[in-house]
Design an enzyme around this catalytic site. Structure first.
Site, PDB file in Angstrom:
ATOM      1  N   CYS A 126       0.754  -1.178  -0.121  1.00 30.34           N
ATOM      2  CA  CYS A 126      -0.021   0.063   0.034  1.00 30.34           C
ATOM      3  C   CYS A 126       0.948   1.285  -0.017  1.00 30.34           C
ATOM      4  CB  CYS A 126      -0.826   0.007   1.073  1.00 30.34           C
ATOM      5  SG  CYS A 126      -2.076  -1.446   1.069  1.00 30.34           S
ATOM      6  N   HIS A 251      -2.846   7.039   2.491  1.00 26.18           N
ATOM      7  CA  HIS A 251      -3.310   5.772   2.110  1.00 26.18           C
ATOM      8  C   HIS A 251      -4.769   5.496   2.380  1.00 26.18           C
ATOM      9  CE1 HIS A 251      -3.967   1.585   1.239  1.00 26.18           C
ATOM     10  NE2 HIS A 251      -3.927   1.264   2.460  1.00 26.18           N
ATOM     11  N   ASN A 281     -10.393   0.373  -0.430  1.00 29.95           N
ATOM     12  CA  ASN A 281      -8.731   0.412  -0.364  1.00 29.95           C
ATOM     13  C   ASN A 281      -8.344  -0.352  -1.514  1.00 29.95           C
ATOM     14  OD1 ASN A 281      -6.172  -0.307   0.272  1.00 29.95           O
ATOM     15  ND2 ASN A 281      -6.598  -0.987   2.374  1.00 29.95           N
TER      16      ASN A 281
END
Length: 325
Positions: A126, A251, A281
């Protein structure tokens, strides 16, 4: 004095690099909270309250990691009015290629018309885009390359089980890209980055099932405690006070995490990206997708100082200040 000229006051005056163009690709297959909740065996409100996601997008069989990266890359090149043939290096940030070989970057480069371009993948999960952007900045600053296309593309729906409440309702698919070019003054600043391999077992892919397993509570605790100082560190490395930031683009892991991290930047009127609500996500793609969305919505303007902050499996993290193109 315009905002780009003011950047000379940030850090030491020296040649640097800038983001010249942005691109994004969001799959069209929309998954509602009702659908995700049914698969995970929870209530839709549970998803909204625990992670803040209202909907997410999944790729269809033709929307591969490579194909989505190509679409995002095309938009970034067009945004910068750049010729694919002039790209020196293409860096693909991803952790969801179906196989480690061949790499995705070379396929993306060829599809874009960047023939004979150096191309390689970066896997920092990520935080992958933030790592790849730092690499691109370094290549341009060192004179190794003049134009570097950074693309983050993820198809996380292949790697999570819909019935796993820790991952299924959260992770999604998408891609975004940034073209990095030389700049008389730095517009991408040094990253505050690092890793903690001692906790690498918190987010893993089970080799038997090929599905992600995540210790959600421990990841939440690490993110909201250990990473808070990285925000000030990134600002210090850029030579900028947090009060000069116009936006914070962390993020897009979890809405609660975003809110807690943003509290460490005590700036009235600061725009905090919340792309996770509509997009879920998307791992390495989440930071550039959120940045692209803020720019598209005119929430930030050219020259605005923005703090990008990626973090995730590894455990890895990377934060850097950039000026909005």
């Amino acid at each position: 004095m315009n905002k780009v000229a003011e950047s000379a006051k940030i850090g030491r005056p020296q040649p640097g690099s800038r983001i010249a163009g942005l691109g994004a690709y969001r799959p069209s297959f929309l998954i509602s909270n009702e659908e995700a909740a049914t698969a995970a065996g929870v209530e839709p409100d549970w998803i909204a309250q625990r992670v803040g996601v209202q909907e997410r997008r999944h790729a269809d069989e033709n929307e591969t990691v490579v194909n989505m990266a190509v679409a995002a890359g095309k938009e970034a090149l067009a945004d910068a009015q750049a010729d694919p043939a002039d790209i020196d290096v293409l860096v693909l940030a991803t952790c969801s290629m179906p196989s480690p070989m061949p790499n995705g970057a070379a396929q993306v480069a060829t599809a874009l018309g960047c023939h004979a371009t150096a191309a390689f993948d970066v896997n920092a999960a990520c935080s992958g885009f933030s790592h790849a952007l730092a690499v691109a900045d370094g290549l341009v600053r060192a004179g190794i390359a003049r134009q570097v296309l950074v693309v983050a593309s993820e198809r996380m729906s292949d790697w999570v089980a819909p019935d796993d409440r820790n991952t299924g309702p959260i992770f999604a698919d998408g891609a975004a890209a940034a073209l990095v070019q030389p700049s008389p003054l730095p517009q991408i600043f040094p990253p505050a980055w690092g890793s903690n391999g001692a906790q690498s077992d918190l987010i893993v892919i089970d080799p038997a099932t090929r599905q992600m397993e995540m210790a959600g509570r421990k990841v939440f605790r690490w993110t909201t405690t250990a990473l808070a100082p990285i925000i000030q560190d990134a600002c210090d490395r850029a030579g900028i006070a947090p009060s000069r930031l116009k936006a914070f683009v962390p993020h897009q892991a979890n809405l609660r995490i975003l809110d807690i991290l943003a509290q460490n930047i005590d700036v009235r009127g600061l725009t905090v990206a919340q792309d996770v609500i509509q997009t879920g996500n998307t791992c390495a793609a989440s930071v550039p997708l959120a940045l692209h969305a803020l720019r598209k919505d005119n929430a930030i303007a050219s020259g605005d100082a923005v703090l990008l902050f990626g973090f995730g499996a590894g455990l890895t993290y990377a934060a850097q200040v950039v000026l909005c193109p």
